[in-house]
Design an enzyme around this catalytic site. Structure first.
Site, short mmCIF file in Angstrom:
data_model
loop_
_atom_site.label_atom_id
_atom_site.label_comp_id
_atom_site.label_asym_id
_atom_site.label_seq_id
_atom_site.Cartn_x
_atom_site.Cartn_y
_atom_site.Cartn_z
N HIS A 82 0.85 -1.19 0.00
CA HIS A 82 0.00 0.00 0.00
C HIS A 82 0.88 1.23 0.00
CE1 HIS A 82 -3.39 2.62 0.81
NE2 HIS A 82 -2.57 3.27 1.61
N ASP A 161 -15.27 2.46 7.75
CA ASP A 161 -14.24 3.37 7.26
C ASP A 161 -14.76 4.18 6.08
OD1 ASP A 161 -11.49 4.45 7.02
OD2 ASP A 161 -11.68 3.51 5.05
N ARG A 168 -14.68 12.62 7.33
CA ARG A 168 -13.42 13.31 7.66
C ARG A 168 -13.02 14.27 6.55
NH1 ARG A 168 -9.66 8.68 7.92
NH2 ARG A 168 -8.05 10.26 8.18
N SER A 183 -7.60 3.79 9.28
CA SER A 183 -8.38 3.75 8.03
C SER A 183 -7.67 2.85 7.01
CB SER A 183 -8.52 5.19 7.50
OG SER A 183 -8.97 5.19 6.18
N LYS A 187 -8.68 -1.57 6.10
CA LYS A 187 -8.97 -2.10 4.76
C LYS A 187 -7.95 -3.17 4.36
CE LYS A 187 -9.22 2.17 3.57
NZ LYS A 187 -9.41 3.54 3.13
#
Ligand code: URA
Length: 424
Positions: A82, A161, A168, A183, A187
């Site tokens: 990620h 989320d 947010r 967050s 995931k």
């Protein structure tokens, strides 16, 4: 339990109990805690923080709000990467098939771009026919066929989320390390990967502008992954200048294919190979990713992956209708080429979107002809801007006004790979 009690506890700098966190995330997902109450809680968290136990509880509660995927039917280990996002960051495109070619499965759920950073799904959607939305069964089929799948997260994955991130976004509460870390990791853990490499970007084009804040985010995420049983490591990498020479959806696909063909810009190749090594090591697979780039096996995996998701790897990619070349103003060394300025220019040219529902222009973006540290001559092309609408050039040029400089000697810039963060 009630929402006001939870908000007051965090407002007064107290720690939230596991029961309070479980309740508030569940009640918010079901609609029993109102958006304005969750906004107040998110702001209290942004201002007063959360400790490691609270962040872990928050993350687990968000995972439990939806499904957790399971790849245990596969006969090889799974690994994913990620990135916290940057300008010209197309690394997933060559990386996923490269790691698959080396013997690990890569089940990657990706996102779309918002603001000045691009999204992997937007890039891949510039390939005619390619489909981002897959069912879980289709994901498994693509994994078995190609070894790697990159697709959109379904609505069943960490729905808490999804709701909280949208909130947010409009309440000034994105920039909280506990909220960003939980967050992202909710995931990634729900996605079911066995190992995870985080690429935490540092610099003007990144979420985290300084090495120290990026390190704090990386340490928080590595701890969350490790505590959840996912082998997790992080690299801190440079995003003070764009990655590679192409910024924009189809332009970045083209550059990724060059990397898979054994060429491409040296920074993209170096980071792709390094991240592949980290993913393979975390997954316990011994293989040489540089060799898989050289011998064409990564390219073969790419072609299988694109085809399995409906795309045509041989199709011509969309091109923007108009282009404009920006020239180097004076001779010397290109001392600065700011990632944020280039990302903003690409966005204004149509490569990105202002609202989630906006379309992107696949051909729009920026091609860079020089990178910081290069010797340049007055009048040579510095970059080419691509767009479908000439009216977009002026605002893109405005974004670039202070975005580059030519001088005598190169200013210091960040090393491409700044540091590596592992669990203590
Ligand atoms: N990306 C995410 O998925 N969540 C954040 O909070 C920030 C970036």
């Amino acid at each position: 339990m009630d929402a006001i009690e939870v908000i007051r506890a965090k407002r007064d700098r107290g720690g939230l109990t596991t029961a309070q966190i479980d309740w508030v995330i569940d009640a918010y997902t079901r609609g029993d805690v109102a958006d304005e109450q969750m906004s107040a809680l998110a702001m209290a968290i942004l201002l007063n923080g959360m400790d490691r136990r609270e962040i872990a509880d928050w993350t687990q509660a968000m995972i439990r709000s939806g499904e957790r995927m399971d790849w245990s039917v596969l006969d090889r280990p799974t690994a994913d990467k990620h990135s916290t996002g940057g300008v010209g960051d197309k690394i997933t495109l060559p990386l996923a098939p490269l790691v698959a070619a080396c013997g690990a499965y890569v089940p990657q759920l990706s996102g779309r771009g918002l603001g000045h950073t691009g999204g992997t799904l937007d890039k891949l959607e510039s390939i005619p026919g390619w489909r981002a939305s897959l069912s879980n069964d289709e994901m498994l089929d693509v994994l078995r066929t190609a070894g790697a799948v990159v697709c959109a997260a379904g609505s069943g994955l960490a729905p808490a989320d999804k709701k909280l991130y949208a909130l947010r976004d409009v309440t000034g509460t994105v920039e909280s390390i506990p909220l960003i870390a939980s967050s992202i990791m909710s995931k990634k853990i729900a996605e079911g990967t066995g190992s995870l490499v985080l690429d935490v970007k540092v610099g003007s084009g990144a979420f985290m502008k300084t090495t120290s804040t990026a390190r704090e985010l990386a340490e928080t995420m590595v701890a969350l992954g490790t505590d959840a049983g996912v082998r997790t490591v992080a690299l801190l990498t440079a995003m003070d200048r764009p990655l590679g020479r192409a910024v924009g959806n189809a332009l970045e696909v083209e550059e990724s294919v060059e990397v898979l063909a054994g060429g491409g810009p040296s920074d993209v190749v170096e980071l792709t190979v390094r991240l592949a090594q980290e993913m393979l090591e975390a997954a316990g697979v011994s293989a040489d990713p540089a060799k898989a780039l050289r011998d064409g096996s990564a390219m073969d995996a790419w072609r299988r992956m694109i085809t399995a998701q409906g795309g045509d790897p041989d199709a011509l990619l969309p091109r923007a209708a108009e282009s404009l070349t920006v020239e180097v103003p004076s001779s010397g060394v290109l001392t600065r080429l700011d990632a944020y300025a280039v990302g903003l220019a690409a966005w204004r040219l149509g490569a990105g979107r202002a609202r989630k529902e906006d379309p992107v222009s696949f051909g729009a973006g920026v091609t860079l002809h020089a990178k910081p540290g290069d010797l340049v001559r007055a009048g040579q092309p510095l970059m080419t801007l691509h767009t479908d609408e000439t009216s977009r050039f002026d605002r893109a040029l405005e974004a670039l006004e202070d975005g580059y400089a030519v001088g005598e000697a190169s200013e210091d810039h960040l090393p491409l790979i700044i540091d590596r963060v592992t669990a203590e």
